[in-house]
Structure formats: structure tokens, C-alpha cells
Write a protein that holds these residues in place. Structure first.
Motif, mmCIF file in Angstrom:
data_model
loop_
_atom_site.group_PDB
_atom_site.id
_atom_site.type_symbol
_atom_site.label_atom_id
_atom_site.label_comp_id
_atom_site.label_asym_id
_atom_site.label_seq_id
_atom_site.Cartn_x
_atom_site.Cartn_y
_atom_site.Cartn_z
ATOM 1 N N ARG A 194 -2.175 0.378 16.417
ATOM 2 C CA ARG A 194 -1.518 0.418 15.506
ATOM 3 C C ARG A 194 -1.688 -0.576 14.400
ATOM 4 N NH1 ARG A 194 3.364 -2.920 16.951
ATOM 5 N NH2 ARG A 194 2.730 -4.212 18.682
ATOM 6 N N GLU A 195 -0.979 -0.327 13.308
ATOM 7 C CA GLU A 195 -1.130 -1.258 12.014
ATOM 8 C C GLU A 195 -0.775 -2.584 12.277
ATOM 9 O OE1 GLU A 195 0.621 -1.882 7.551
ATOM 10 O OE2 GLU A 195 -0.233 0.177 8.216
ATOM 11 N N LYS A 197 -0.718 -6.351 10.550
ATOM 12 C CA LYS A 197 -0.898 -7.292 9.508
ATOM 13 C C LYS A 197 -0.089 -8.585 9.826
ATOM 14 C CE LYS A 197 -1.191 -8.555 5.069
ATOM 15 N NZ LYS A 197 -2.516 -8.621 4.415
ATOM 16 N N SER A 288 -6.173 -9.925 10.907
ATOM 17 C CA SER A 288 -5.110 -9.428 10.451
ATOM 18 C C SER A 288 -4.363 -10.082 9.261
ATOM 19 C CB SER A 288 -3.834 -9.230 11.582
ATOM 20 O OG SER A 288 -3.205 -10.142 11.758
ATOM 21 N N THR A 292 -5.539 -6.056 6.597
ATOM 22 C CA THR A 292 -4.699 -5.293 7.204
ATOM 23 C C THR A 292 -5.448 -4.135 8.268
ATOM 24 O OG1 THR A 292 -3.147 -5.279 5.499
ATOM 25 C CG2 THR A 292 -3.104 -3.527 7.287
ATOM 26 N N LYS A 294 -5.793 -0.866 10.511
ATOM 27 C CA LYS A 294 -5.130 0.398 10.660
ATOM 28 C C LYS A 294 -5.495 1.089 11.855
ATOM 29 C CE LYS A 294 -3.313 0.265 6.373
ATOM 30 N NZ LYS A 294 -3.840 1.342 5.620
#
Length: 340
Positions: A194-195, A197, A288, A292, A294
Motif C-alpha cells: 500500500r502507498e 509516504k 518513504s 513515495t 506505491k
């Protein structure tokens, strides 16, 4: 009305993956118009996964005690939605649908025909179209010591490209017209689910969908003798074999895994990920903050001591066509490939 890609997936079933450079097949598993029952989004759990190569196609497989479940075939039989490849699984966070299909197949007599014998299949790369391949260098203490490098104060990052991706039982065609110093690097590979950041270390592992065995194959002369161009030495075509499996993250402690590399049957590297300078939580958190991550991205986590580069110069015998490499990580399987 605009529909995003996940909505489309729910309506139509698994979609076709895209062809990648570097000798990968141009045609991948096609979408199937299965009825769509939403199981929500999230990561798969309790599974050992692989991409099956069938001619020019890739399709998702699940390895268990019955063999390898051909997920696309099982979805046809059961009229259920499921991701077509590991890329689809990760990028669409389609784990609940896959777990539901695997459970249904185990209980279905007609679905038993979708199980294959593993020794009869050809393996595809674990992933074929990640948005990013992030690599961490100098991440084992003993490795930094053997090459005389200072212990880094933060993770050292570089990258590979998708054209470097390769698979279990694959081949690497050595670019002998412009390089000669070829070296192995067994590594733990993390697959992002999952993303991510600006994540903190405490939560970092919750962003990982699974782990795999990889090799950050390297041309040392390109890496170190052309002005310090790490990327150039790391990302020629086929220089990133990963496999044979992706094991879902719930089954693995990534910071305590034995790993080995063998060349023509001789053990060259033997260590444990407990020798990481930056453990997996620190790596994910640090990356992160600047990049970002992904779903579907992959992270090579560094290699332990025992590489050819770390030997005295009069003992450095570089890899050559015909050499056979085998890499293993505890609980993740053995990755084999040959040099040509």
C-alpha cells in the motif's frame, strides 16, 4: 461517470498486465469477465505466490500442499473474481478476493483440475511492472567491512529499471562487450502492498505485502570504474532476478532470516538479515520520506559479505558464461539462474 481502475477491476475481473522490456513476453494474462463480488481491499495473507509463465502469458499461481493453483483457471471454474498476476494483486490491493478464491477452490471438486504440478510449470518474474525498484547498498556490517567502506549514517539508495527483472530458472546474458567484472549479491526483496509516504518505523512493516529472494546482479567495473555510476553497474537487462515465490508478509520476520548464495555448488555468501545496518523498518521509513512508495514497488535490501568484490585482488575470479547461481532465503525459497 468516471470510474477508477479498481472500480473497473471489480466490474470486469483481472486485467491484462503490460509487456516489459528486457526479453519479457509481450502478451500477458488476459482479463476475464467474471462476476464481481467485492471482498474489499487489502493484502493477501497466509499464501505463497508465484507468476506462472505459459507461452507468452503470465498468470498468478498459489503454491500449497495440493500443488500450484492456477488462479485464472480456478476463477473461470468458480465464476469468481481474482487478480490475474501478482502485479494486479499488489497494485489493486486485491488480497481479500484472492484469499476468498483460494478458500473456495479448496472446497470445490471441479476446481481441483486447476491445480498444477510445480515441476511442470515455467516461472515468470515475481513482478513485471513495478512503478519503482529501489535498492539499498552497503546494508550489512560485515559486507561494509570486507570492502573497506565506512558504515553509512543513512541508507544508501540507488535503483534498477523494469528491464532488469528476471525470474527463477532464468538466464542472464552477460554484456561482455562492455563489462567483465560480474558479481553476485543475494538479497531479501520487499514488495510494497500500500502507498507509503512519510511512514514511521513503528508502522513501516504494515506497508509490506510480501517478501522474496532476489539477486542484485552487478557489473563492478561499470559500477566503480566509470566515475561511481552505481546505477549503470546494477541495471543492465536481466540483472534483477527475483523468485521463485512471494511469501505474504504475515508469515515472515524479515530481520532474522538466513540467506546464502552458491556459485556452481560452492557456497560464497552465508549470513543472516540480523546483520542489517538498517533494519527493514528503518529502510521503509527512510525511503518513504524521500520517495513515495506505491503498491507493487519493490525494495532490494542489500547483500551480505562474501561477494567477489570483497576478496583480495589476486583472488577475484569474476563470474563468466556457464556459471550457475543459486540463492536462498529462509522460508522464501531458492532462486536459480544461469549466466550465458
Amino acid at each position: 461517470m468516471h470510474r477508477n481502475r479498481r472500480d473497473f477491476m471489480k466490474d470486469t475481473g483481472a486485467v491484462a498486465a503490460f509487456a516489459m522490456a528486457g526479453g519479457l513476453p509481450a502478451k500477458l494474462a488476459a482479463a476475464q469477465p467474471f462476476p464481481a463480488e467485492s471482498h474489499g481491499s487489502g493484502m493477501a495473507h497466509g499464501l505463497t505466490l508465484l507468476n506462472i509463465r505459459s507461452g507468452a502469458d503470465y498468470r498468478l499461481g498459489v503454491k500449497n500442499e495440493k500443488g500450484v493453483l492456477d488462479v485464472v483457471e480456478a476463477a473461470k471454474i468458480l465464476h469468481l473474481h481474482a487478480p490475474a498476476t501478482i502485479d494486479d494483486l499488489l497494485q489493486n490491493q486485491d488480497g481479500p478476493s484472492l484469499n476468498a478464491l483460494v478458500d473456495a477452490a479448496a472446497k470445490s471438486k471441479p476446481a481441483q483440475k486447476a491445480y498444477l504440478k510445480e515441476d511442470a510449470i515455467e516461472y515468470g518474474p515475481i513482478v513485471t511492472r513495478p512503478e519503482k525498484i529501489v535498492c539499498v547498498g552497503l546494508n550489512y556490517r560485515q559486507h561494509a567491512m570486507e570492502i573497506g567502506a565506512p558504515i553509512p549514517k543513512q541508507p544508501v539508495l540507488f535503483n534498477k529499471f523494469n528491464s532488469a527483472l528476471n525470474h527463477h530458472n532464468g538466464k542472464i546474458k552477460l554484456p561482455v562487450d562492455y563489462a567483465t567484472k560480474f558479481d553476485y549479491e543475494v538479497e531479501l526483496v520487499m514488495l510494497v502492498g500500500r502507498e507509503a509516504k512519510m511512514v514511521n518505523e513503528a508502522d513501516a512493516l504494515s506497508y509490506i505485502a510480501g517478501y522474496a529472494t532476489g539477486n542484485d546482479f552487478t557489473a563492478r567495473d561499470l559500477q566503480l570504474e566509470t566515475g561511481g555510476q552505481w546505477m549503470v553497474g546494477k541495471t543492465p537487462d536481466q540483472f534483477g532476478p527475483i523468485g521463485p515465490y512471494m511469501v505474504t508478509a504475515d508469515q515472515i520476520d524479515p530481520d532474522n532470516l538466513k540467506l546464502e548464495c552458491r556459485v556452481n555448488g560452492e557456497t560464497r555468501q552465508s549470513s543472516n538479515t540480523s546483520d542489517f545496518i538498517f533494519n527493514t523498518r528503518k529502510m521503509i521509513s527512510y525511503i518513504s520520506r524521500v520517495i513515495t512508495l506505491k503498491p507493487g514497488d519493490i525494495i532490494f535490501t542489500g547483500t551480505p559479505q562474501g561477494v567477489i568484490q570483497g576478496k583480495p585482488k589476486d583472488q577475484q575470479v569474476w563470474l563468466k558464461p556457464g556459471d550457475k547461481i543459486a540463492c536462498s532465503l529462509e522460508k522464501l525459497g531458492e532462486l536459480k539462474f544461469e549466466l550465458t
